[in-house]
Design a protein around this motif. Structure first.
Motif: not given
Length: 168
Positions: A153-163
């Protein structure tokens, strides 16, 4: 050798990874849910045509009613009504690590022919890997590589970074 199967035309192939990174409250979850529905329906996502494939969405952020409510809103606005190929694991509140769920994830993905796995957000499943440690992140990403290889399969993901400026 032949190229892998394309999942999102011009953007992602089977076995590839897609990361959406932005500050908190930048609507990353909305974007990933729209992507999941576009792939599950074989529709258009941000101008990119998606092949239709089953999607497994690991929601580690929202409560199940909130998550399903957002999927419903996106379905109504986008016209992606068919959710038969959308599989949602609402995991908020569970002690989830990739190591802990990896066997179940692989088994489920194989059984249901999952073409894309979505992890939202990635930090909730990374078992506390220090983001500034290249070694720890490399180990975690190698585990993800193994999952997508085993699942085909493929992978999609989210990640946040600081403002703002971290040096400030």
């Amino acid at each position: 050798r032949t190229m892998p199967e394309v999942l999102i035309d011009g953007l992602l192939y089977r076995g590839g990874k897609l990361l959406i990174g932005a500050p908190s409250k930048a609507r990353k979850t909305w974007m990933l849910q729209h992507l999941a529905l576009a792939v599950a329906n074989g529709g258009n996502w941000l101008g990119f045509q998606c092949d239709r494939m089953p999607v497994l969405y690991l929601d580690l952020e929202l409560l199940e009613p909130d998550s399903l409510g957002r999927f419903d809103k996106i379905s109504r606005k986008s016209g992606f009504w068919d959710t038969s190929d959308l599989h949602v694991w609402a995991l908020r509140g569970y002690a989830v690590t990739l190591k802990r769920i990896k066997p179940m994830l692989i088994e489920y993905a194989r059984k249901h022919g999952i073409g894309m796995i979505v992890i939202d957000p990635f930090y909730r499943i990374s078992a506390g890997a220090v983001e500034n440690s290249a070694e720890e992140v490399a180990v975690f990403l190698a585990e993800l590589e193994e999952v997508i290889r085993e699942c085909k399969s493929s992978l999609a993901m989210s990640h946040h970074f600081a403002k703002g400026n971290a040096a400030g």
